[in-house]
Design a protein around this motif. Structure first.
Motif, PDB file in Angstrom:
ATOM      1  N   LYS A  93     -17.393   3.495  -3.383  1.00  9.11           N
ATOM      2  CA  LYS A  93     -16.114   4.603  -3.162  1.00  9.11           C
ATOM      3  C   LYS A  93     -14.914   4.636  -4.202  1.00  9.11           C
ATOM      4  O   LYS A  93     -14.283   5.205  -4.048  1.00  9.11           O
ATOM      5  CB  LYS A  93     -15.952   4.767  -1.866  1.00  9.11           C
ATOM      6  N   THR A  94     -14.306   3.579  -4.199  1.00 10.96           N
ATOM      7  CA  THR A  94     -13.180   3.083  -4.810  1.00 10.96           C
ATOM      8  C   THR A  94     -12.805   2.682  -6.409  1.00 10.96           C
ATOM      9  O   THR A  94     -11.718   3.356  -7.195  1.00 10.96           O
ATOM     10  CB  THR A  94     -12.240   2.123  -3.838  1.00 10.96           C
ATOM     11  N   LYS A 122      -6.474   4.248  -0.338  1.00  9.19           N
ATOM     12  CA  LYS A 122      -5.686   3.799   1.074  1.00  9.19           C
ATOM     13  C   LYS A 122      -6.348   4.832   2.160  1.00  9.19           C
ATOM     14  O   LYS A 122      -6.679   4.804   3.455  1.00  9.19           O
ATOM     15  CB  LYS A 122      -4.292   3.987   1.392  1.00  9.19           C
ATOM     16  N   ASP A 123      -6.596   6.549   1.619  1.00 13.03           N
ATOM     17  CA  ASP A 123      -7.176   6.973   2.167  1.00 13.03           C
ATOM     18  C   ASP A 123      -8.791   6.609   2.149  1.00 13.03           C
ATOM     19  O   ASP A 123      -9.275   7.731   3.717  1.00 13.03           O
ATOM     20  CB  ASP A 123      -7.549   9.023   1.505  1.00 13.03           C
ATOM     21  N   PHE A 134      -6.772  -0.862   4.840  1.00 12.30           N
ATOM     22  CA  PHE A 134      -6.466  -1.896   3.284  1.00 12.30           C
ATOM     23  C   PHE A 134      -5.004  -2.524   3.164  1.00 12.30           C
ATOM     24  O   PHE A 134      -3.894  -1.241   3.869  1.00 12.30           O
ATOM     25  CB  PHE A 134      -6.772  -0.820   1.699  1.00 12.30           C
ATOM     26  N   PRO A 135      -4.958  -3.279   2.802  1.00 12.39           N
ATOM     27  CA  PRO A 135      -3.515  -4.235   3.051  1.00 12.39           C
ATOM     28  C   PRO A 135      -2.893  -3.902   2.077  1.00 12.39           C
ATOM     29  O   PRO A 135      -2.699  -3.028   1.088  1.00 12.39           O
ATOM     30  CB  PRO A 135      -4.053  -5.949   2.589  1.00 12.39           C
ATOM     31  N   SER A 136      -1.287  -4.180   2.698  1.00 15.55           N
ATOM     32  CA  SER A 136      -0.444  -3.022   1.591  1.00 15.55           C
ATOM     33  C   SER A 136       0.668  -3.991   2.636  1.00 15.55           C
ATOM     34  O   SER A 136       1.076  -4.496   3.392  1.00 15.55           O
ATOM     35  CB  SER A 136      -0.285  -1.433   1.496  1.00 15.55           C
ATOM     36  N   LEU A 144      -6.283  -7.454  -1.771  1.00 17.75           N
ATOM     37  CA  LEU A 144      -4.901  -6.819  -3.136  1.00 17.75           C
ATOM     38  C   LEU A 144      -4.946  -7.490  -4.294  1.00 17.75           C
ATOM     39  O   LEU A 144      -4.950  -6.660  -4.943  1.00 17.75           O
ATOM     40  CB  LEU A 144      -3.893  -7.173  -1.676  1.00 17.75           C
ATOM     41  N   ASN A 145      -5.322  -8.453  -4.159  1.00 23.52           N
ATOM     42  CA  ASN A 145      -5.492  -9.232  -5.973  1.00 23.52           C
ATOM     43  C   ASN A 145      -6.202  -8.268  -6.884  1.00 23.52           C
ATOM     44  O   ASN A 145      -5.828  -8.031  -7.771  1.00 23.52           O
ATOM     45  CB  ASN A 145      -4.970 -10.751  -5.513  1.00 23.52           C
TER      46      ASN A 145
END
Length: 716
Positions: free
Chosen positions: A531-532, A198-199, A204-206, A484-485
């Protein structure tokens, strides 16, 4: 280690049996030639634009496969993935860059197989490099392949993948798949790695909460199930007429007395329709909402709604074959039960008595809380004889055992709801906070218990056996759900597949994973993966066996290396890739597919940082442009560095820069395919480093190329 190239000898449906070579953008480009039927020579040509560690330390290479629909992208992914049902003859070339140079690993998948599916070495062709370079045999345990697709398509279910994707569960209902996905998301959103992502990825969806509520069930869906049978039709005279007409057509009357008794039993018997109406009209369950009187419940009392839903399904499930062992049970006991648990015991007693009236002398002794005692009695009673009153005891035992287990599953589910009734808001729904440490455990327990109840009811011929629904408090778009999936699936893999950590290298194969993304997200797609993904994969822990402790223990190991190969239809995503790392597919007039090689004149030449649509003429078309974020950041880094160096140059100060940094700036500029940006950066670079007249000529050639392209575009 990276998968650098694949030679596909033949593929009847994809390439019309013509050999094809896929180069993914490694240190070299490769070509293959059959010298004889038993000898294959590999040729290599250096990729002059290759930049080592271009993406990040952990992301070794990102490659794309593009082409029109139906060109064979998913089929190629299947070949790349080496699925267990994949037998395309192919050769895989892997590169491993080391401080001493480059090592090669070859996986030769051409030849005959034995009964176990393994290749017979004697049937494989001999492979050699034209330059007599040594190579090693590829070891499967050195490389873990992970296939992912957001699309539910049972046609790709033969992709064996360690990832828990929807296509692996073709036997599950969409509701089951959805609930499983919700659980994955909660596990991911509750994790620390989710916050780190998220950072990096602020939008980002949540969602914050999950809501579990009773599903609206229509009375008609229950009453119509058996309406055309003796079991469900309340008009017994009408049912009897149909039965008599049937017997007259058959004209088989060996026992008239028995036939008359069967007619009388129809007239005297109860029916599911009336039984359902009676239980729906009980004071504790009666739906007094006139506008919603067609529903089983009014949805204003969670626990009562769950109870009446379960009782309704149990009445539909009350079917049995009449035999000499069949007995009767007073249905009024169920209607007069003082609690839901007592009603469950009476229903189980009814099920058992109707199967075998001799199971208990007093059926009211049946108590689901004495589950072990019931199962033991069932085993003792029916294991002693194979036939009882001309009935197969195995079938009797199976029926009673199934019912005992089914009622036990219902009781366990109900007890779980009661245990968590403090989470019920306004008596109508359960609310679970995603960040609560207990949510993952509670949700997992509810979903597992719910699945067992549904499995017991699975033979009821009704359209749906879902009586609860689990929804997020925030409605996510298809693109948000897809994103998200993807991340929750990858995170779930790192939690439960630590044994794969023995492999240092991972190949992540993404089949249109960006499907449904908004263009703003497509700009972020490659940059976000770059990056993630290390954040997720670095949570993997290797377990090795400790001979002293006689158990598996954690072991230190370098962070895993990840290669990504993806398919896409989106040009924004391609703007983040150097042109050399893209596989372009085309179809000819006969609809045969082929790969456009790196030097093919039809192959597109502009990708990395290239113009996608008309760019705004500010800041070298970067800040407000439509190129990918990764390319934008790389180009902006070059601009910042060149600006600083120009400032030093104009102020007659020493230009302090290492040779490696100078080369990196030059190499990055050279792979930019947007001509105006590239021309400006070349001009800045030449001014700083006072390059020779030869470079000036190259710059003029770039200008001439640009003007020609501009003229051609105007003519078009």
């Amino acid at each position: 280690m990276v998968l650098a190239a694949i030679y596909i000898k033949e593929h009847k449906y994809l390439f019309n049996n013509e050999p094809q070579v896929l180069n993914f953008g490694g240190k070299y480009f490769y070509d293959f030639e059959y010298i004889t039927d038993n000898d294959i020579t590999i040729y290599r040509k250096e990729n002059n634009k290759f930049i080592n560690d271009f993406f990040s330390n952990e992301i070794t290479l990102i490659s794309g496969i593009v082409g029109a629909n139906g060109v064979g992208k998913t089929t190629l992914l299947k070949i790349i993935h080496k699925s267990y049902q994949e037998d395309t003859p192919a050769i895989f070339v892997y590169e491993k860059l080391t401080s001493q140079g480059i090592e090669y690993f070859i996986d030769n998948r051409i030849g005959s197989r034995n009964k176990n599916g393994s290749f017979i070495e004697e049937t494989k062709p001999r492979i050699s490099f034209f330059e007599n370079i040594e190579f090693k045999k590829f070891e499967f345990n050195s490389y873990t392949q992970l296939y992912y697709s957001p699309i539910y398509d049972k046609n790709v279910s033969d992709f064996y993948t360690l990832l828990n994707i929807e296509s692996k569960h073709s036997e599950r209902t969409l509701e089951d798949i959805y609930n499983g996905g919700i659980l994955k998301e909660v596990i991911f959103l509750e994790s620390n790695v989710s916050q780190r992502i998220k950072d990096i990825y602020p939008d980002f969806p949540s969602y914050g909460n999950l809501i579990i509520k009773p599903r609206k069930l229509h009375k008609r869906d229950f009453t119509k199930v058996y309406i055309d049978s003796n079991l469900g039709n309340p008009n017994k005279a009408e049912t009897l007429i149909h039965t008599i007409e049937r017997d007259l057509r058959v004209k088989n009357f060996p026992n008239p007395v028995s036939l008359l008794n069967s007619y009388l039993s129809i007239l005297k018997s109860g029916n599911v329709t009336d039984a359902l109406k009676e239980i729906w009209d009980l004071p504790q369950y009666k739906n007094d909402d006139e506008q919603n009187s067609h529903l089983i419940h009014s949805s204003n009392n969670f626990i009562k709604n769950i109870e009446i839903s379960l009782l309704s399904y149990l009445l539909l499930n009350d079917i049995f074959a009449i035999t000499e062992l069949s007995g009767t049970f007073d249905y009024n006991k169920i209607l007069k039960a003082k609690s839901f648990e007592e009603a469950l015991n009476y229903i189980l007693a009814k099920y058992i008595v109707q199967t075998d009236k001799g199971f208990y002398d007093n059926p009211e002794e049946v108590d689901i809380n004495e589950y072990d005692k019931l199962i033991q009695r069932c085993n003792t009673l029916y294991n002693s004889f194979s036939i009882l009153s001309d009935e197969d005891t195995k079938i009797i035992k199976e029926k009673i055992t199934t019912d005992i287990n089914g009622i036990k599953a219902i009781k366990d589910f109900y007890d779980l709801i009661i245990k968590n009734q403090n989470l019920i808001e306004k008596k109508s729904y359960i609310i679970l906070n995603v960040k609560n440490k207990e949510t993952k455990k509670i949700l997992s327990q509810i979903i597992q218990a719910y699945a067992k109840v549904k499995a017991y009811f699975s033979f009821i011929p009704i359209a749906s056996i879902d009586f609860i629904e689990i929804v997020a408090d925030k409605k996510l778009s298809f693109g948000e759900k897809s994103l998200l999936n993807l991340y929750s699936t990858l995170y779930e893999f790192t939690l439960f597949k630590n044994h794969t950590r023995e492999s240092k290298n991972y190949l992540l194969i993404l089949d249109e994973a960006d499907l449904g993304y908004h263009p703003l997200w497509k700009r972020k797609y490659i940059d976000a993966l770059n990056k993630t993904l290390p954040e997720i994969f670095n949570t993997l822990e290797i377990k090795v066996f400790d001979n002293i402790k006689k158990k598996k223990v954690n072991s230190e190991m370098e962070n895993p290396k990840i290669q990504i190969i993806f398919t896409t239809h989106d040009p924004i995503t391609l703007s983040d890739l150097p042109n050399y790392s893209i596989v372009f597919l085309k179809k000819d007039s006969q609809l045969n597919s082929s790969v456009l090689n790196i030097d093919d004149f039809e192959r597109p030449t502009n990708t990395f940082g290239a113009n996608i649509s008309d760019l705004l003429s500010e800041s070298f078309f970067i800040n407000n442009g439509l190129i990918g974020d990764f390319a934008k950041d790389k180009i902006e880094e070059v601009i910042v560095d060149l600006d600083k160096l120009l400032d030093l140059k104009f102020n007659n100060k020493y230009v302090d820069i290492s040779e490696d940094k100078k080369i990196l700036l030059k190499e990055t500029i050279e792979i930019i395919d947007e001509p105006i940006i590239k021309m400006k950066l070349i001009n800045m670079y030449n001014t700083i480093f006072e390059v020779s007249i030869e470079n000036e000529i190259n710059e003029l050639e770039e200008r001439l190329k640009y003007l020609r392209n501009l003229k051609n575009n105007q003519n078009d």
